[in-house]
Write a protein that holds these residues in place. Structure first.
Motif, PDB file in Angstrom:
ATOM      1  N   SER A 145      92.341 -29.587  30.224  1.00 44.17           N
ATOM      2  CA  SER A 145      91.137 -28.954  30.584  1.00 44.17           C
ATOM      3  C   SER A 145      89.842 -29.619  30.355  1.00 44.17           C
ATOM      4  CB  SER A 145      91.059 -27.826  30.432  1.00 44.17           C
ATOM      5  OG  SER A 145      90.889 -27.574  28.635  1.00 44.17           O
ATOM      6  N   PRO A 146      88.897 -29.323  31.544  1.00 40.55           N
ATOM      7  CA  PRO A 146      87.932 -30.944  31.543  1.00 40.55           C
ATOM      8  C   PRO A 146      86.644 -30.120  30.054  1.00 40.55           C
ATOM      9  CG  PRO A 146      88.233 -29.127  33.608  1.00 40.55           C
ATOM     10  CD  PRO A 146      89.910 -28.796  32.593  1.00 40.55           C
ATOM     11  N   ALA A 147      86.416 -31.474  29.451  1.00 39.23           N
ATOM     12  CA  ALA A 147      85.664 -30.920  28.852  1.00 39.23           C
ATOM     13  C   ALA A 147      84.754 -30.624  28.605  1.00 39.23           C
ATOM     14  CB  ALA A 147      85.335 -33.090  27.724  1.00 39.23           C
ATOM     15  N   PHE A 148      83.707 -30.421  29.666  1.00 40.67           N
ATOM     16  CA  PHE A 148      82.469 -29.340  30.119  1.00 40.67           C
ATOM     17  C   PHE A 148      82.879 -28.375  31.304  1.00 40.67           C
ATOM     18  CE2 PHE A 148      81.439 -33.979  28.825  1.00 40.67           C
ATOM     19  CZ  PHE A 148      80.745 -33.665  27.684  1.00 40.67           C
ATOM     20  N   ASP A 149      82.908 -27.137  31.000  1.00 42.46           N
ATOM     21  CA  ASP A 149      82.300 -26.343  32.020  1.00 42.46           C
ATOM     22  C   ASP A 149      82.017 -26.413  32.820  1.00 42.46           C
ATOM     23  OD1 ASP A 149      84.409 -24.487  30.039  1.00 42.46           O
ATOM     24  OD2 ASP A 149      83.616 -23.566  28.864  1.00 42.46           O
ATOM     25  N   LYS A 150      80.267 -26.931  32.151  1.00 44.22           N
ATOM     26  CA  LYS A 150      78.984 -27.054  33.281  1.00 44.22           C
ATOM     27  C   LYS A 150      79.335 -28.255  33.566  1.00 44.22           C
ATOM     28  CE  LYS A 150      75.345 -26.786  30.095  1.00 44.22           C
ATOM     29  NZ  LYS A 150      74.562 -28.169  30.581  1.00 44.22           N
ATOM     30  N   THR A 151      78.729 -28.932  35.085  1.00 45.58           N
ATOM     31  CA  THR A 151      78.985 -30.187  35.457  1.00 45.58           C
ATOM     32  C   THR A 151      77.693 -30.723  35.221  1.00 45.58           C
ATOM     33  OG1 THR A 151      80.119 -29.172  37.827  1.00 45.58           O
ATOM     34  CG2 THR A 151      79.192 -31.469  37.573  1.00 45.58           C
ATOM     35  N   LEU A 152      77.686 -31.851  34.766  1.00 50.53           N
ATOM     36  CA  LEU A 152      77.017 -32.862  33.816  1.00 50.53           C
ATOM     37  C   LEU A 152      76.726 -33.924  34.900  1.00 50.53           C
ATOM     38  CD1 LEU A 152      77.898 -33.593  30.224  1.00 50.53           C
ATOM     39  CD2 LEU A 152      76.527 -32.046  31.128  1.00 50.53           C
ATOM     40  N   HIS A 153      75.071 -34.311  35.695  1.00 52.34           N
ATOM     41  CA  HIS A 153      74.553 -34.970  36.515  1.00 52.34           C
ATOM     42  C   HIS A 153      73.828 -36.600  35.730  1.00 52.34           C
ATOM     43  CE1 HIS A 153      76.360 -32.334  39.981  1.00 52.34           C
ATOM     44  NE2 HIS A 153      75.809 -31.549  39.516  1.00 52.34           N
ATOM     45  N   VAL A 154      74.243 -36.878  36.578  1.00 50.21           N
ATOM     46  CA  VAL A 154      73.512 -38.723  36.754  1.00 50.21           C
ATOM     47  C   VAL A 154      71.482 -37.712  37.710  1.00 50.21           C
ATOM     48  CG1 VAL A 154      72.807 -40.525  36.959  1.00 50.21           C
ATOM     49  CG2 VAL A 154      75.195 -40.249  36.037  1.00 50.21           C
ATOM     50  N   GLY A 155      70.259 -37.577  36.998  1.00 52.25           N
ATOM     51  CA  GLY A 155      69.715 -37.513  38.154  1.00 52.25           C
ATOM     52  C   GLY A 155      69.320 -36.092  37.681  1.00 52.25           C
ATOM     53  N   ARG A 156      69.742 -35.208  37.194  1.00 56.62           N
ATOM     54  CA  ARG A 156      69.153 -33.693  36.753  1.00 56.62           C
ATOM     55  C   ARG A 156      67.776 -33.754  36.533  1.00 56.62           C
ATOM     56  NH1 ARG A 156      72.230 -29.511  38.566  1.00 56.62           N
ATOM     57  NH2 ARG A 156      72.052 -27.996  37.473  1.00 56.62           N
ATOM     58  N   PRO A 157      66.840 -33.150  37.033  1.00 53.66           N
ATOM     59  CA  PRO A 157      65.339 -33.107  37.216  1.00 53.66           C
ATOM     60  C   PRO A 157      65.009 -32.569  35.237  1.00 53.66           C
ATOM     61  CG  PRO A 157      65.664 -32.495  39.532  1.00 53.66           C
ATOM     62  CD  PRO A 157      67.348 -32.586  38.425  1.00 53.66           C
ATOM     63  N   ASN A 158      64.078 -33.917  35.022  1.00 52.59           N
ATOM     64  CA  ASN A 158      63.662 -33.122  33.780  1.00 52.59           C
ATOM     65  C   ASN A 158      62.322 -32.552  34.345  1.00 52.59           C
ATOM     66  OD1 ASN A 158      64.800 -34.790  32.280  1.00 52.59           O
ATOM     67  ND2 ASN A 158      63.363 -36.616  33.233  1.00 52.59           N
ATOM     68  N   ILE A 159      62.418 -30.726  33.729  1.00 56.56           N
ATOM     69  CA  ILE A 159      61.370 -29.741  33.961  1.00 56.56           C
ATOM     70  C   ILE A 159      59.933 -29.344  32.778  1.00 56.56           C
ATOM     71  CG2 ILE A 159      60.774 -27.770  34.843  1.00 56.56           C
ATOM     72  CD1 ILE A 159      63.140 -28.082  36.413  1.00 56.56           C
ATOM     73  N   GLY A 160      58.815 -29.791  33.319  1.00 55.88           N
ATOM     74  CA  GLY A 160      57.954 -30.075  32.373  1.00 55.88           C
ATOM     75  C   GLY A 160      57.698 -28.661  32.340  1.00 55.88           C
ATOM     76  N   ASN A 161      56.350 -27.941  31.612  1.00 56.65           N
ATOM     77  CA  ASN A 161      56.407 -26.480  31.641  1.00 56.65           C
ATOM     78  C   ASN A 161      56.147 -25.670  32.443  1.00 56.65           C
ATOM     79  OD1 ASN A 161      54.728 -23.874  30.608  1.00 56.65           O
ATOM     80  ND2 ASN A 161      53.641 -25.199  28.976  1.00 56.65           N
ATOM     81  N   ARG A 162      56.985 -25.143  32.451  1.00 57.92           N
ATOM     82  CA  ARG A 162      57.266 -24.428  34.165  1.00 57.92           C
ATOM     83  C   ARG A 162      56.206 -23.352  33.749  1.00 57.92           C
ATOM     84  NH1 ARG A 162      62.620 -21.615  35.456  1.00 57.92           N
ATOM     85  NH2 ARG A 162      63.321 -23.615  34.228  1.00 57.92           N
TER      86      ARG A 162
END
Ligand code: T4K
Length: 422
Positions: free
Chosen positions: A23-40
């Motif tokens: 079974s896959p190691a991660f349930d949710k997909t990990l991406h290259v380039g997932r955005p960094n988000i500052g103070n919402r």
């Protein structure tokens, strides 16, 4: 070295790999380039202010503040914010008067080449240095013809080009120099920030970059005349309400992007610190795997550590980059083969220059061995530990894995025959 990992997703043997049915190691997909988000909250406040002001784009107050902040951070005279780096490249290319042929690496995102070809300027692909992954100055001169008007260097992975050598060649041949600094915001070369080299430099603030304005980019330059021209060109060439003096386009950044940029700037140091921590963890955990090398950063310079790039030497590991990539994808780790297969193997360049590869041996070799893995604020240390463990297990049992995959394939391709026999 490897972290002590416990629990789901630890792959110590190849039998546990998802590519072989685990079974896959991660349930949710990990991406290259997932955005960094500052103070919402800060971002939303800014967006609310913008709505109250009813000034949404066209050189609004946030864009002006953002341009000043970027110019200050970089220590350059002018920053002209744009809707994205591709348009910023196109405008910079036109404003510099590039025509005919321009020398570029093929080892880059295809936007670098497209920004030229879009304007009927021929990108002449030059080979790279296999150590720096950037334009090899020794090869540049061989590519110069009477039609050459400029050089576009790309600071790949945020690692600066050989700036002195390129400046010297350009001066000798009377060529203009533009840098595609899409990866190099917040990076320095010999203590001077990227943004101060060549005739101009272009940053990307796309969502996938460590610092983002949703979509966005900028041209940064110390040349007053050029800055004025670029500023006009990104706004259709208007100098006054009814007067146009250049061919121009719509390259403007909007106020929501600038609000995001101002908010991201407030978290810049924090994001870089997380990227640096991730980089060091990958470095430590993968250090002793023969045939696997992490692209390194000069820690005495300012660096954004935006990309974690590894080079896989199949002759040593027994596992190709492509197989490792597939293994990771099966585990829900969407590693990327940036920048495979090289611009010269993409259309229209592949048709225009079918033999370009003959002059690009280092590029051709590199695109087959590099792979980027997830980093940024969306990945934790436990996740990085598991990714490294998957890589270690795959590489150390490479031959066995290949054999098992082959026998699975063989069994599958013979299944109908076997069924018919039964
Ligand atoms: N020059 C260079 C050297 C560049 O690398 C780039 C862009 C440019 C010029 C042009 O800059 P811009 O005109 O874009 O400002 C991505 C980016 O779209 C591109 O900006 C970037 N380089 C390139 C390296 O990466 P793709 O085709 O790989 O994007 P995509 O949609 O596959 O996204 C990458 C990963 O990020 C995916 O796995 C999903 C994840 N993602 C993406 C977005 C947009 C998210 O998790 N959230 C998101 O919002 O090109």
């Amino acid at each position: 070295m490897s972290t002590n990992l416990n629990g789901k997703g630890i792959k110590n043997s190849i039998a546990e790999l998802a590519i072989l049915g685990g079974s896959p190691a991660f349930d949710k997909t990990l991406h290259v380039g997932r955005p960094n988000i500052g103070n919402r909250q800060r971002f939303l406040e800014r967006v609310n202010d913008m709505l109250d002001r009813r000034w949404l784009t066209n050189n609004g107050p946030y864009v002006q503040e953002f341009e000043r902040s970027v110019a200050d951070l970089v220590g350059a005279k002018h920053c002209i914010a744009m809707c994205n780096a591709t348009v910023a490249l196109e405008i910079a290319i036109r404003s510099l008067g590039f025509t005919g042929e321009v020398i570029v690496p093929s080892m880059t995102f295809v936007a670098t080449a497209h920004a030229l070809q879009w304007q009927e300027i021929t990108p002449v692909f030059c080979d790279i240095d296999p150590v720096t992954h950037n334009l090899d100055p020794r090869r540049i001169e061989q590519m110069i013809t009477p039609r050459t008007t400029g050089i576009i260097g790309v600071h790949l992975w945020g690692r600066p080009c050989d700036l002195e050598a390129i400046a010297e060649i350009a001066q000798r041949h009377n060529l203009k120099v533009l840098y595609d600094a899409a990866h190099a915001f917040g990076c320095s070369y010999r203590g001077r920030m990227i943004g101060n080299f060549g005739d101009a430099e272009v940053f990307s603030f796309h969502a996938t970059k460590f610092f983002n304005t949703l979509e966005g980019g900028a041209v940064v330059t110390n040349n007053d005349e050029l800055a004025t021209k670029i500023r006009l060109m990104k706004n259709f060439g208007f100098v006054d309400y009814d007067e146009v003096i250049y061919i121009g386009m719509n390259g403007k950044m909007n106020e929501v992007s600038a609000a995001m940029g101002l908010t991201s700037l407030e978290s810049l140091e924090e994001i870089v610190a997380i990227n640096r921590r991730n980089y060091r963890q990958y470095q430590q955990e993968l250090a002793d795997i023969p045939g696997l090398k992490l692209v390194t950063y000069d820690e005495s310079e300012q660096c954004n550590y935006q990309y974690i790039v590894m080079e896989i030497d199949e002759d040593v590991t027994g596992v190709s980059r492509d197989l490792l990539n597939k293994v990771l994808h099966a585990e829900n780790v969407i590693a990327r083969r940036y920048f495979y297969p090289g611009c010269h193997r993409m259309e229209p360049y592949r048709s225009y220059f079918p033999h370009a590869g003959l002059l690009l041996p280092e590029t051709e070799a590199l695109v087959g061995r590099v792979m980027s893995v997830p980093t940024g604020t969306a990945v934790g240390s436990d996740e990085i530990g598991k990714i490294c463990q998957i890589i270690r297990t795959t590489v150390t049992h490479g031959v066995e894995l290949q054999q098992q995959l082959l026998s699975q394939k063989f069994a599958l391709s013979n299944a109908p025959v076997m069924a018919a026999k039964l």
